[in-house]
Design a protein around this motif. Sequence first.
Motif, PDB file in Angstrom:
ATOM      1  N   SER A 173       0.834  -1.190   0.000  1.00  0.00           N
ATOM      2  CA  SER A 173       0.000   0.000   0.000  1.00  0.00           C
ATOM      3  C   SER A 173       0.875   1.248   0.000  1.00  0.00           C
ATOM      4  CB  SER A 173      -0.947  -0.033   1.202  1.00  0.00           C
ATOM      5  OG  SER A 173      -2.041   0.818   1.005  1.00  0.00           O
ATOM      6  N   GLN A 174       0.339   2.334   0.504  1.00  0.00           N
ATOM      7  CA  GLN A 174       1.048   3.615   0.464  1.00  0.00           C
ATOM      8  C   GLN A 174       1.776   3.845   1.789  1.00  0.00           C
ATOM      9  OE1 GLN A 174      -0.906   7.743   0.483  1.00  0.00           O
ATOM     10  NE2 GLN A 174      -0.380   7.432  -1.674  1.00  0.00           N
ATOM     11  N   ARG A 176       3.308   5.558   4.847  1.00  0.00           N
ATOM     12  CA  ARG A 176       2.768   6.719   5.542  1.00  0.00           C
ATOM     13  C   ARG A 176       3.796   7.807   5.865  1.00  0.00           C
ATOM     14  NH1 ARG A 176      -2.175   7.081   3.848  1.00  0.00           N
ATOM     15  NH2 ARG A 176      -3.749   5.963   5.025  1.00  0.00           N
ATOM     16  N   ARG A 181       9.544   7.667   2.506  1.00  0.00           N
ATOM     17  CA  ARG A 181       9.201   7.372   1.111  1.00  0.00           C
ATOM     18  C   ARG A 181      10.402   7.392   0.172  1.00  0.00           C
ATOM     19  NH1 ARG A 181       3.197  10.295   0.439  1.00  0.00           N
ATOM     20  NH2 ARG A 181       2.222   9.094   2.129  1.00  0.00           N
ATOM     21  N   ASP A 185      11.394   4.236  -2.069  1.00  0.00           N
ATOM     22  CA  ASP A 185      11.483   4.360  -3.525  1.00  0.00           C
ATOM     23  C   ASP A 185      12.850   3.904  -4.033  1.00  0.00           C
ATOM     24  OD1 ASP A 185       8.906   5.293  -3.744  1.00  0.00           O
ATOM     25  OD2 ASP A 185       9.467   7.407  -3.901  1.00  0.00           O
ATOM     26  N   ARG A 214       2.994   1.023  -6.875  1.00  0.00           N
ATOM     27  CA  ARG A 214       2.683   2.455  -6.908  1.00  0.00           C
ATOM     28  C   ARG A 214       1.360   2.742  -7.621  1.00  0.00           C
ATOM     29  NH1 ARG A 214       6.814   1.101  -4.787  1.00  0.00           N
ATOM     30  NH2 ARG A 214       8.381   2.510  -3.937  1.00  0.00           N
ATOM     31  N   PRO A 218      -4.374   3.458  -2.944  1.00  0.00           N
ATOM     32  CA  PRO A 218      -3.960   3.595  -1.540  1.00  0.00           C
ATOM     33  C   PRO A 218      -5.089   3.201  -0.596  1.00  0.00           C
ATOM     34  CG  PRO A 218      -4.364   5.744  -2.515  1.00  0.00           C
ATOM     35  CD  PRO A 218      -4.452   4.750  -3.633  1.00  0.00           C
ATOM     36  N   GLN A 219      -4.805   3.262   0.672  1.00  0.00           N
ATOM     37  CA  GLN A 219      -5.667   2.669   1.681  1.00  0.00           C
ATOM     38  C   GLN A 219      -7.127   3.125   1.611  1.00  0.00           C
ATOM     39  OE1 GLN A 219      -2.510   3.652   2.044  1.00  0.00           O
ATOM     40  NE2 GLN A 219      -1.479   2.668   3.771  1.00  0.00           N
ATOM     41  N   ASN A 238      -2.802  -0.704   8.784  1.00  0.00           N
ATOM     42  CA  ASN A 238      -1.478  -0.596   8.182  1.00  0.00           C
ATOM     43  C   ASN A 238      -0.491  -1.508   8.906  1.00  0.00           C
ATOM     44  OD1 ASN A 238      -1.984   1.351   6.150  1.00  0.00           O
ATOM     45  ND2 ASN A 238      -1.964   2.976   7.695  1.00  0.00           N
TER      46      ASN A 238
END
Length: 252
Positions: A173-174, A176, A181, A185, A214, A218-219, A238
């Motif tokens: 997922s994304q 937080r 990040r 990445d 990506r 997202p959530q 999460n």
Amino acid sequence: MDEKTRGDTTHFGFRDVPVAEKQKLVGQVFSSVARQYDLMNDLMSLGIHRLWKRHFVATSGVRRGDRVLDLAGGTGDIAALLHERVGETGSIVLGDINADMLGVGRDRLTDRGLVRGLDYVQLDAEALPFPDGSFDLVTIAFGLRNVTDKQQALNEMRRVLRPGGRALVLEFSQVRPQWFRPVYDFHSFQVLPRLGRIFARDEDSYRYLAESIRKHPPQEELKAMMEAAGLVRCSYRNLSAGICAIHSGYRD
């Protein structure tokens, strides 16, 4: 919203491809990595995926005697964990669209002596070959992001659940924390493809898998899609700062 973003095209990683081609392209990726699937997950998650999966099943609410459908069941990790919990009176259907992945899963579980109460079905998550209300629990772990029409897959998951049954999605997922990040990445786009080239001789498949994360909703967006499918009491948790999340919903 599903992945059909521009007329008859959809995402394959960061590329736009015809909708009709995505299933074939994804199939090629997973046929390529089937024998190194556990290695792939170890490289992508630094080995933590094993703890995520155990937590996923431990908190699933599955009970002895339940009938469970594990979609995108791959090499059988989730099915093996579920098998311990449904007992002799329960049953599990391990479903996957990819014959190579399904074969690896069948071989591994059979080698472990897990035979009773397990069935293997090659299927498309967007058109499940089961009657309405067939299962107490439907799970999909690290597979939803590879489905062309995610909304239709969620609709089907809800359809085959019995009243009171639960749908569970474990997926990348994304992340937080903003500060984390760039680190994530760098691992995804610089380190992971190189590791794929070194250990699996397949850089392109690993690059696609990083890109597909990506492009996955997202959530909050995935929660809304589950609600749109008619599931109720939808929520998510999460794990590891949002690197992945467990989404849950019920059929009323």
